[in-house]
Every structure is written in C-alpha cells, then in structure tokens.
Design an enzyme around this catalytic site. Structure first.
Site, mmCIF file in Angstrom:
data_model
loop_
_atom_site.group_PDB
_atom_site.id
_atom_site.type_symbol
_atom_site.label_atom_id
_atom_site.label_comp_id
_atom_site.label_asym_id
_atom_site.label_seq_id
_atom_site.Cartn_x
_atom_site.Cartn_y
_atom_site.Cartn_z
ATOM 1 N N ILE B 99 -5.339 -0.629 6.828
ATOM 2 C CA ILE B 99 -5.048 -0.604 5.390
ATOM 3 C C ILE B 99 -3.609 -0.189 5.108
ATOM 4 O O ILE B 99 -3.093 -0.443 4.038
ATOM 5 C CB ILE B 99 -6.037 0.325 4.649
ATOM 6 C CG1 ILE B 99 -5.968 1.767 5.188
ATOM 7 C CG2 ILE B 99 -7.475 -0.206 4.773
ATOM 8 C CD1 ILE B 99 -6.797 2.777 4.408
ATOM 9 N N LYS B 100 -2.967 0.459 6.069
ATOM 10 C CA LYS B 100 -1.561 0.897 5.938
ATOM 11 C C LYS B 100 -1.253 1.504 4.577
ATOM 12 O O LYS B 100 -0.209 1.245 3.995
ATOM 13 C CB LYS B 100 -0.605 -0.256 6.249
ATOM 14 C CG LYS B 100 -0.687 -0.757 7.696
ATOM 15 C CD LYS B 100 0.436 -1.739 8.043
ATOM 16 C CE LYS B 100 0.328 -2.270 9.453
ATOM 17 N NZ LYS B 100 -0.803 -3.196 9.689
#
Lengths: 292, 292
Positions: B99-100
């Site tokens: 998801i960073k």
C-alpha cells in the site's frame, strides 16, 4: 491557456478565499443525533460531509478529503468517500483527494486510474515522491488533458521532516529543496494562465524562516498548505507562503469540523463550521493585507 | 521471543523458499474463460486469485497484494481485495499489503486501523518514509502486539531512485542508507527469535554492487525484494541480499501470473503459475548454494 484545473482553483481562491476544508471525517466527530438518525455509518458520514459542504462551499476554495479516515472503515467507509467526491463534483466544488500514493510504472497508472476516473474520481490528488520523479510521470497524461492536478509532498511540518526532508545534501541544498526543484521544473510544462502549474506542492506552514525562500524558489508552484490552526501555524505564517493572497490553499480540518464543540451546539454543527471557515478566511486575508 | 510475525515468515521461507507471489491482478491477466464464467469482475478477480493461491501456497513464503490494481476498479475491486486477504488468512498464508502509505499522527493511525484490522486486514503492510520516522510510529503498537509487521521503502530499483534515494548527504551517506539506518535502529525493539525485526525494508534487487554493503549494514532487517525477473534482477543478484537463503522474500508478479501465456494453456493458468514459482524458488536456491 486557462484550461487547467489549477486556474479554476486560482479563480476560486480569488472569489472565496484560501480556505481548504479538510474532510477528515472521524466517526467520533459526528454529533450523536446525526448518528442516531442514520441507519448505518456510511449514510451518517455522507450526510455529515454533505452538510459541511453545503455550509462552506462559498466560504472555501476547495475540499480535501483524507482517504485514510474512510479506508479505516473498510468498504462502508469507502462508499461514503465515493459519495462525498460525487457530491463535491455535483456542486462544482474542487476536490483534493489526500491519498499520498507513491509508486511507479503500471502500479502508478493504476492509482491514476483509481483516483482520476471511476468511483473515486477527484480533481487533485496528493503524491509522495520517495521513489523519484518516475513516480510522478504516470499521472502526467491526466494533467495534459487539463482537468486534473497533483500536489506532491515537498516539505511537511511534522517533527519527522528532520529525518529526511531537512537533511543537507552534499550539493548544498536540503532534500526538500532538491525535490521541490525537480517538481517545479517538471511543472513548467503544465503552466496555466494563472501562472501556476498543475503540479502543485504540499508545503507545511510552520518553519516561517524558510517561507520567503521557498515561495521565491518555487515561483510557479501552487501550494497546498497544512499545519494551520490545530497544528500550530498562524495566519501571519500562512501569508508568507502566498502571493498576494493566492498561489496556495490552506487546509483546516478539525478546527472547522469540530467548531460546534466550542459553540456548544451539536444541532448546528454545519453553521459552526461555516463560521469558523469564514473567520479563518478573514484572518488570513487580514494577515495578507498586513504583509503587503 | 518467537511470537513475531517476522519469525513466522522466516519459518515459511525455510520451508517453502523465498518466493513472494505478487497478486498484481490486472483484469487483462485473467483468461477469457474465467471472465466469461463469472457474472461480475469482482468474482472473476477473486476466483483468479484463489486459484493462484491454491496452486502456489506451498511453493511460496507469502503473497503480496498490490492494492493499486484493486483501487483502480473502485468499490468492486476493493471487494475482491478484501476477499483475497480473507482467503489468504483462512489458508494460513502470509499476506503483504503493498500500500506504500505514508502519513502521520491521526491519519497514520487510521491507515493502521484500515490495514491491520477490519475489511482490509493483512499481516504486513508496506510504508513510504518521506515524512520521516513519525510516519512509522503509529504502526508500532501493532508490531508490539506481535502479529503485524511492516516493510518500509529503503531503496527501490526504478530509475527515479536516483532523484532522491541515491543522493549523497553532506554527512557522507546516501539518502537510502540514512533512511535504512533509522529504520534498522527503530527495528531493534522488535527483534524476533529469527534475528530479524518486524520492521522490514523494501530493497530492490538491482544495483548489485551495493548488495553486500546493504546486507551487512542492515543486518537484522528482513528484506522485501522487488525487481526480480520481469524487472531485470537475476537469481545471483537476489542471493546477495539474502543470508543463507533467508532474511528476505523475493517478489514476482507478472512472470508468475502470466506464465500460462508462455505455456499456451489458458485453462491451466494456475499450474503454469505454480511451475514458475517452483522454477524461481529453485533457481534462487541454486544461486544461494553457489554463492556460499
């Protein structure tokens, strides 16, 4: 050309002032009567946002929707997120999706599709540049089209900014300037009639000592300015990041959304929000006047 | 203590090898027959993922689900994302939600809630450190609990890594080392029996010249290693980022998901995926043996 979304935002600022209403809608911000009235949380969040939007649309330039608050509620929260963005579009309000995504290639194209088209379409999105300028590239076709824009993180106002953004590079600049310069150069391809680029930057309003340098250095970059109010930034600080009261929008979330708590009137939470937005708008206008 | 999720991943690597199957499920990867068979896109994506998971669960250590591909399809895509994570949990497979995200304070807490609880619960998430170490803090209570972990971006393998991560700091290190060191230190509070921390790092497998230095410097950091295969990294390169074949997992998405195209057998796309995962596992095992 006056076809860029950034010009539309610029015009909105001239008309309505610099306030960006932050729809960081935490469930515990919603008055009990509104929770009781709605059968489910999705409807309650949407109705809350709708009332805030209705009450502040002419007192604000734009609305920043912080997706984390909606993601935290899973599918139901994201349904409310979707409906909020749709409602903003329907009312011709400018939306900034605060998503801070940062990835490359096919993945970034997917994020662009996710947030510039379909269920979660918004006018602007925020991006995080840790992976470099090729993490910005995939969004550019949407900017070229004219109707979409981005705000990339340049310098934030949290303590952790010192861990990376404030580090000194060997070449003489700080990390945030190095990133800011690259984004600023990239943005020159997307300059609108207003003189600002569709590639904007997130620049926190604290650390006033650098405000003048940043504003001059990133001359054609429009700023999304967090840190006002609840986070400690003052109107005089904000004024330094603007150019004659434009060239940036100033986000306030909690202070607007929870203004009703100070007023002690849960029923009219939307009126309290409107009053706080107007107060903030005028306070910044006055600070801009004084700084002339 | 052997209660950390990182120890579970370490054990899985010992048992099944280093392959991390990347579920970057683009709709155009799904064979036509599977699309035809399902009434809607959500079901088609989920069934595709399910079959890939069933076929590769004992040939891989973990599964990385790239949320961007699901976000791009809006609510329907995120329903498929949710069901995929649920299925992985049900099968006792380790999930990494790619998801960073990167934000601070209340917002980061919301992201933690979103991806460590509820609809989108996963075992690990990836984070982006541009905002600094206080963008990592809000996830730590989940790490302390033992059952959750993170992989923060340290050094990626895209060209844009040069724009920031490879910049030289005045103090003498490169940006990626400076970030890596801070995360590594932070991670010492969360060391498991395996000798690795629940704070892992994303380290791309190209730029082999630095592999030995990075591996030594970030001694107790478990690596999530992208860049193998489709992105150009070779098994010999990967081996240098591992310690005796553990201490990292190596992601492959397209090469596994689209293996059926090379085999020319759409019907058995899952068998092709399995064979590619096994081939990759053995190729890396051999490279590790050779590097001893």
């Amino acid at each position: 050309m006056r076809n860029y979304i950034i010009d539309k935002l610029y015009d909105k600022v001239n008309k309505n002032g610099v306030v960006c209403v932050g729809l960081d809608t935490s469930v515990d911000y919603i008055p009990q009567w509104l929770l009781d009235k709605n059968e489910n949380i999705e409807d309650a969040i949407f109705e809350y946002n709708q009332k805030i939007i209705d009450a502040t649309a002419d007192a604000a330039s734009c609305f920043k929707v912080q997706i984390a608050y909606y993601e935290a509620l899973g599918i139901k929260g994201l349904m409310a997120y979707k409906r909020t963005l749709e409602y903003l579009r329907q009312k011709d309000c400018i939306s900034i999706a605060d998503i801070k995504r940062g990835d490359i290639a096919a993945t970034a194209k997917m994020y662009a599709k996710a947030h510039f088209e379909g269920d979660f379409e918004s006018d602007f999105i925020t991006l995080s540049p840790y992976m470099g300028m090729d993490s910005i590239d995939p969004y550019l076709p949407y900017l070229e089209r004219g109707d979409k824009g981005i705000f990339a993180l340049v310098r934030t106002s949290n303590k952790g900014a010192e861990d990376l953004q404030y580090c000194d590079l060997k070449e003489g600049t700080k990390v945030y300037s190095h990133i800011g310069d690259q984004l600023h150069n990239m943005g020159k391809k997307f300059l609108g009639d207003s003189g600002y680029s569709a590639i904007g930057g997130v620049v926190g309003c604290t650390h006033v000592e650098e405000a003048v340098e940043i504003r001059e250095r990133l001359n054609s970059m429009f700023f999304l300015i967090p840190g006002y109010g609840a986070q400690g930034g003052k109107a005089e600080d904000v004024a330094l990041y603007l150019k004659e009261g434009n060239g940036g929008v100033v986000n306030s979330s909690r202070k607007i959304l929870l203004a009703y708590k100070e007023d002690g009137n849960e029923k009219a939470f939307d009126i309290s929000a409107r009053n706080e937005a107007l107060r903030m708008r005028d306070e910044i206008r006055n600070a801009v006047e004084k700084a002339r």
